[in-house]
Design a protein around this motif. Sequence first.
Motif, PDB file in Angstrom:
ATOM      1  N   ASN A 315     -11.808 -45.849   4.828  1.00 35.71           N
ATOM      2  CA  ASN A 315     -12.336 -47.175   5.147  1.00 35.71           C
ATOM      3  C   ASN A 315     -11.161 -48.153   5.146  1.00 35.71           C
ATOM      4  OD1 ASN A 315     -13.496 -49.799   4.956  1.00 35.71           O
ATOM      5  ND2 ASN A 315     -15.368 -48.940   4.106  1.00 35.71           N
ATOM      6  N   THR A 317     -10.818 -51.304   6.055  1.00 28.38           N
ATOM      7  CA  THR A 317     -11.065 -52.644   5.489  1.00 28.38           C
ATOM      8  C   THR A 317     -10.972 -52.598   3.971  1.00 28.38           C
ATOM      9  OG1 THR A 317     -12.523 -53.191   7.346  1.00 28.38           O
ATOM     10  CG2 THR A 317     -12.712 -54.542   5.349  1.00 28.38           C
ATOM     11  N   TYR A 318     -11.598 -51.594   3.388  1.00 32.39           N
ATOM     12  CA  TYR A 318     -11.574 -51.404   1.938  1.00 32.39           C
ATOM     13  C   TYR A 318     -10.143 -51.171   1.454  1.00 32.39           C
ATOM     14  CZ  TYR A 318     -12.915 -49.224  -2.550  1.00 32.39           C
ATOM     15  OH  TYR A 318     -13.059 -48.907  -3.881  1.00 32.39           O
ATOM     16  N   ALA A 368     -17.356 -52.383  -6.097  1.00 34.15           N
ATOM     17  CA  ALA A 368     -17.324 -51.351  -5.052  1.00 34.15           C
ATOM     18  C   ALA A 368     -18.535 -50.435  -5.157  1.00 34.15           C
ATOM     19  CB  ALA A 368     -16.028 -50.542  -5.161  1.00 34.15           C
ATOM     20  N   LEU A 373     -19.402 -47.560  -2.761  1.00 31.38           N
ATOM     21  CA  LEU A 373     -18.023 -47.137  -2.537  1.00 31.38           C
ATOM     22  C   LEU A 373     -17.442 -46.659  -3.862  1.00 31.38           C
ATOM     23  CD1 LEU A 373     -16.769 -50.106  -0.320  1.00 31.38           C
ATOM     24  CD2 LEU A 373     -17.205 -47.779   0.452  1.00 31.38           C
ATOM     25  N   PHE A 375     -14.388 -46.085  -6.384  1.00 31.69           N
ATOM     26  CA  PHE A 375     -13.052 -46.603  -6.684  1.00 31.69           C
ATOM     27  C   PHE A 375     -12.506 -45.872  -7.894  1.00 31.69           C
ATOM     28  CE2 PHE A 375     -10.377 -49.534  -9.193  1.00 31.69           C
ATOM     29  CZ  PHE A 375      -9.348 -49.715  -8.288  1.00 31.69           C
TER      30      PHE A 375
END
Length: 402
Positions: A315, A317-318, A368, A373, A375
């Motif tokens: 990802n 952007t992440y 996140a 998401l 992390f």
Amino acid sequence: MKAIWKCITSWIHQHLHLVTLSVLTSTVIIIFTYVMGNSGYPLPGETGALKQITDYKKFLGIQIGQIPDSVLMINVCYDKMLVPYTENEVPVGNTIITDRGKLLEFLTKAKAANNYRYIFMDVFFEEGMETEYDSALFSTILSMDRLVIPKHKGAVMCDSNLYRKASNADYATTWQALSFSRYQYIHDDDESVALKIYQDRCGSTIKRHWGGLWYTDNGRLCQNSATLLLPIRVTGSLLDEEGQARERNYIYLSADMLDLDEMGVMSVSEQIDDKLVIIGDFKSDVHSTFLGPQPGSSILFNGYIALTQGAHLVNWTYMAILFVIYIIIGLFYLSGHSFSSMVMNPWLSIVLSFASTATVFLIIALVASWFDLAFNMWVPTTVYSLYDTFMQKYNIYKNKKK
């Protein structure tokens, strides 16, 4: 706005060496995190935040772990038979295995219907366990499309032809994390069950480059492993998609599926129509996860779900957001600042004195996780801990010279 930008650019010019070092450090963290993430071994602190956020969502009444109507879970935990068992060609007694007669009956009807989306039959046919149904069962398995069975490293299957339909069903743990969290898609050039289903259904795959240094999916940078959020979970009871309570979110092979077919209530063809069928033992084949015990069949299928959701894709952007955060934290450390020195209020300064980089990373992990998401705190926390140690030693050295 122009004045603020002028102030920032002026500071950067004055501290260009610190900015350069911080950018390099941020780059190293991003790359090292990616490389470490290709391993099937869970990294420390990887799923703690995910579990906390899941608990918060449960508390808020957000439904999680639903099994969609397109998925049919079939439990064979009570479909057993007793067979003779041998070791090194020497009979040692009897053992219990999944009833291969029932499997043959189901697969024969499923093959005739040929209206299912895919069948993942999580039943391992181990060497030394033979039944009268084997010849017909194995022949049926080999003749069916859109079907995969498991194989395991170090274990031999009772018919070598079955390897044509088998994919890797192993996963790894560490001494620190005995529960499952990460799913690896390629094991030493051996494709996993989830990747096989993904290949067959989506026409895509993960490619390995430079001995596993990086991986791609249709030219897109991806990882060979993913932290599974387990959106599909097998439980004794669960709300269905309409919010109605039902007794369980799976059916039994004999007591439900085959009996309904035999009584003429609902044929096997009707029950599997346009379904992703997962067959497994949901009682005995259970593994520990960060969200509690889950059947191995469910874990493996969640690996496929993660692929369809793009969880393995990088990802960007992440990554860009994390890259900027790492630069800011690096500059913070190299400038010799502390959290408490950032505020004038003495009470707030005392509160911030207890804060650390690990606290910042925990907050990032929680945010996140709310957006599903993963992390990993381990790599950046380790790097900035080394930063902190180095700066302390450096300041001691400077003070001694004075």
